[in-house]
Design an enzyme around this catalytic site. Sequence first.
Site, mmCIF file in Angstrom:
data_model
loop_
_atom_site.group_PDB
_atom_site.id
_atom_site.type_symbol
_atom_site.label_atom_id
_atom_site.label_comp_id
_atom_site.label_asym_id
_atom_site.label_seq_id
_atom_site.Cartn_x
_atom_site.Cartn_y
_atom_site.Cartn_z
ATOM 1 N N ILE A 25 0.842 -1.191 0.000
ATOM 2 C CA ILE A 25 0.000 0.000 0.000
ATOM 3 C C ILE A 25 0.882 1.248 0.000
ATOM 4 O O ILE A 25 1.806 1.359 0.799
ATOM 5 C CB ILE A 25 -0.894 0.036 1.267
ATOM 6 C CG1 ILE A 25 -1.704 -1.258 1.387
ATOM 7 C CG2 ILE A 25 -1.821 1.254 1.249
ATOM 8 C CD1 ILE A 25 -2.287 -1.489 2.770
ATOM 9 N N CYS A 26 0.576 2.189 -0.891
ATOM 10 C CA CYS A 26 1.282 3.471 -0.914
ATOM 11 C C CYS A 26 0.389 4.490 -0.211
ATOM 12 O O CYS A 26 -0.587 4.958 -0.783
ATOM 13 C CB CYS A 26 1.554 3.894 -2.357
ATOM 14 S SG CYS A 26 2.453 5.438 -2.456
#
Length: 194
Positions: free
Chosen positions: A87-88
Amino acid sequence: MVDFGRVQKELQECSRDMEASGIKIAPVSDNLVHLSGTIPGPIGTPYEGGTFHLDIKLPDGYPFEPPKMHFVTKVWHPNISSQSGAICLDILKDQWSPALTLKTALLSVQALLSAPEPDDPQDAVVAQQYLRDYQTFKGTARYWTENFAKTSSLGVEEKVQKLMEMGFPESLVRSALEAVGGDENMALEKLCSS
């Protein structure tokens, strides 16, 4: 050292609000450093109706260091790797604060599902599709939600049974399903091409 008292408290608070938020966090092991999180897909998005599972690991420095989270459920989103589930999201990196909780982190991940940031992508392919062909992006995201995040879909055993009825040996069926994350159609393609 992880503050286990705080983690316990966070888990209790989260289970109290579960009805309202739909967000669940549960320990995977006895030691409370490996947790499993669940978020519902936001309404009005291609993820609506899906239940997304995340793997959460607490570093020794928690709550002064952010929890390490990634999606276990496959998800088609510019800020989530379609391969690894990474996840960014800034609060899971440099914008983390000890004032935040596991629940606020999961709420932020859920908000990210509603409001992608294609200019700061984790998955460049998905981000390009989002920017260039939003309808196709939406269709793909919905398809992935239907296939990977819906609990009402066929169970693994039914899929194994169905593919074995087509004449494939059980061991091959199981490994094919596992390799494609339980997607029956992709498993069938894999079996036919091998």
